[in-house]
Design an enzyme around this catalytic site. Sequence first.
Site, PDB file in Angstrom:
ATOM      1  N   GLY A   1       0.834  -1.187   0.000  1.00  0.00           N
ATOM      2  CA  GLY A   1       0.000   0.000   0.000  1.00  0.00           C
ATOM      3  C   GLY A   1       0.870   1.239   0.000  1.00  0.00           C
ATOM      4  CB  CYS A   2       0.265   4.717  -1.108  1.00  0.00           C
ATOM      5  SG  CYS A   2      -1.417   4.924  -0.516  1.00  0.00           S
ATOM      6  CG  PHE A   3      -1.078   5.349   4.080  1.00  0.00           C
ATOM      7  CD1 PHE A   3      -0.731   6.692   4.055  1.00  0.00           C
ATOM      8  CD2 PHE A   3      -2.411   5.022   3.899  1.00  0.00           C
ATOM      9  CE1 PHE A   3      -1.687   7.683   3.846  1.00  0.00           C
ATOM     10  CE2 PHE A   3      -3.373   5.993   3.693  1.00  0.00           C
ATOM     11  CZ  PHE A   3      -3.016   7.329   3.668  1.00  0.00           C
TER      12      PHE A   3
ATOM     13  CD  GLU B   1      -0.017   8.052   0.898  1.00  0.00           C
ATOM     14  OE1 GLU B   1      -1.071   8.064   0.222  1.00  0.00           O
ATOM     15  OE2 GLU B   1       0.658   7.050   1.086  1.00  0.00           O
TER      16      GLU B   1
END
Lengths: 231, 231, 231, 231
Positions: free
Chosen positions: B45-47, B135
């Site tokens: 995932g991006c996080f 992000e």
Amino acid sequence: LHDLEVYERHYGGHAAPELLDDAVYGLTELHRAEVRGADVVANPGCFPTAAMLALAPLARAGLIADVIVDAKTGVSGAGRQATETTHFVTADENVNAYGLPVHRHVAEMDQELAALGAPVAATFVPHLVPLDQGELVSCYVTPAREASAEEVRALFEDAYADEPFVELAERPPGVREVRDTNLCRISTHADPRTGRVMAFAAIDNLWKGTASQAVQNLNLMFGRPEEEGIA
Amino acid sequence: LHDLEVYERHYGGHAAPELLDDAVYGLTELHRAEVRGADVVANPGCFPTAAMLALAPLARAGLIADVIVDAKTGVSGAGRQATETTHFVTADENVNAYGLPVHRHVAEMDQELAALGAPVAATFVPHLVPLDQGELVSCYVTPAREASAEEVRALFEDAYADEPFVELAERPPGVREVRDTNLCRISTHADPRTGRVMAFAAIDNLWKGTASQAVQNLNLMFGRPEEEGIA
Amino acid sequence: LHDLEVYERHYGGHAAPELLDDAVYGLTELHRAEVRGADVVANPGCFPTAAMLALAPLARAGLIADVIVDAKTGVSGAGRQATETTHFVTADENVNAYGLPVHRHVAEMDQELAALGAPVAATFVPHLVPLDQGELVSCYVTPAREASAEEVRALFEDAYADEPFVELAERPPGVREVRDTNLCRISTHADPRTGRVMAFAAIDNLWKGTASQAVQNLNLMFGRPEEEGIA
Amino acid sequence: LHDLEVYERHYGGHAAPELLDDAVYGLTELHRAEVRGADVVANPGCFPTAAMLALAPLARAGLIADVIVDAKTGVSGAGRQATETTHFVTADENVNAYGLPVHRHVAEMDQELAALGAPVAATFVPHLVPLDQGELVSCYVTPAREASAEEVRALFEDAYADEPFVELAERPPGVREVRDTNLCRISTHADPRTGRVMAFAAIDNLWKGTASQAVQNLNLMFGRPEEEGIA
């Protein structure tokens, strides 16, 4: 700030040091009685306002063993001056931390936390986000003992039941919800997995964070209804 | 996620459980050797991508006793679907936390942290900010022992010296600096007052957080130069 | 600008007046042959670039009796300098016209329109909108004679069929669609009710409006493929 | 709209056609006397509100031979529904025209212009800009005879001298200046080069464009002070 030495470390010198002893810290909800009789009121910074409203009930209950305050502020919180930082093309579509490793507002928070029963050294890091007005503080508390979401919520309900300008929310508040108001909206959470207690507080930095809180204090000092002119 | 039970708790069921044993976790910088020989790569995932790049050098050094990850994401990180949340008029001029008390991405982080030598339960809270791509993760580490800013910085320099897509910065990175790139830009800090160690990592969630990291992995799997097509 | 007197009225004086006679106006799609053999190329402003691409096929067909160009530009089009105007808190959530009553770019447009067969005095008004990159020009033409939507469309298809960097769209183009590209995307319309002919053109002011168009011209001047390095 | 046939062409049918004859067009500044005695008031759309306030003094003076209205609206002007168009990631960093070739609001404008003495077919094109509240109309008038900036300005001063909610500005107004107010702020210009007369009007589409203008009318209908509750 009551301690002149701390003041000088963070701000370089005070214009009227003889007033420091008399000045009352004007975070209305925490110091209403003192503001009422005060001659000199020091208006709190916008970050300490939101952070202390989010932390005071936990501090008073002896629940704060350690705390991190991660703040997000709109560009008006970074000053009216036209700089590289506040240029639209720098701030737009951007988000970044600043003031590291130690932002000067932390002194105000430590003093208040200690006065409320939580003598800790807080970690405080502000971030710039691409909006004009509004400030959100995300507070991560390592509790001194286990505390459930219900217990935490009850502490806030007791503390703010009669406050006209503090609202408790079920869901994490967004800064848009309090724009152009003197409100501070707070949600509280506890994560049973980690034991962490969390509180999120949203204010408008130009209102509750500055101008309208000053009016709230002036109303008190002059014996006017507290909400006059701001609600 | 290697553990089917944890997967089911967070996601409800897996479409191809028999692949779980073979799948390699495709955070390239941390699993390059395994990706190289893999048949199945699970893109992170991006996080977790940003968080693990910001935490891996600290985890490997045994420095993480506890950690809070406060993330800020643009609206594309919240999905392409047109909802109340992603409506311009909701997201514009707003910032709020979501996914409380426990976001499902935390399982991925805990698994990776444990594998690297830091068996902790991380606190992870994402926030929505008004921008489209980008992000930022702000990581607050309670260190297992005292660590200076210099020591922390050296750990990151050692870890990422040869990485084409990780950059170390003196100042906290802004997401604009990495927009439309496969880069992760990281700054590290230590506060002598509190002992806290901090790392901030910025990525473009649509690039390093998703598409271009997938290309980076495909390049490795097929024996192509890692940077082909993305730099 | 070929006319020194007009130049001086708008800009106050030229650094190298002796070059004016030789300089070729570098709007590639309209002056490709001259750019190819040129020693000195004057890169067009970002507004004239978009406006002229939207108007040239109509000018050449003798269709322009009068024209209004209403332009919308992101803040990067207003300069990198940190001023009151470019401060985030001024530009955010705002839109306003500027440069009234006569913006200096209009001289460039009039000169080009006349050269193409439309000796009119254009009305040009730019507006600042809250985004960083991107420029849209909305052109409202009073036609010299009746013209249907189909006829107008055919003029543009003929003009730009072989152009690698001009795209015709059915729907009015948005500046986001051309961000970080050398493209100019154009839609054309005719309103049978009023007889008005309209063309809308979107470019990225930092790309086709400046840097990448300069590369496009340099490629031509040095006999390289026109798209090298920009597509 | 008084003409049922026109209404049906643009909107498909009316819920209460028998009311059309009685309904007063509630653009307060232009129809105050009729609103005062009305039983049914049709609140104008947000675009016609701004456009007509910018054009009425010119129409009454017989100055409008032709007119183009190029409007810019925040996303709240495009509806509360969550669609592809109103998704943050579509609208952010974008600007585009819509409603071409003929937006339905033009019927309202034509009717009003004719009633004021300018029987023209207006060209009206709205554009979506990335902000939430606010609307700017840029009006380009081909005058029926020569008119100086001073003459134009005098027409507006006469028309709006006693209006509590219309302000004349020297510089082109920005929508931020009228946010959360019932104000319409207007600047006027004349370009001696082209003879063109221009007027720019900014309103908050959620206030003067909708809700607060409705209150303004209700105040009139019920004999209350016009500014009650909105200033």
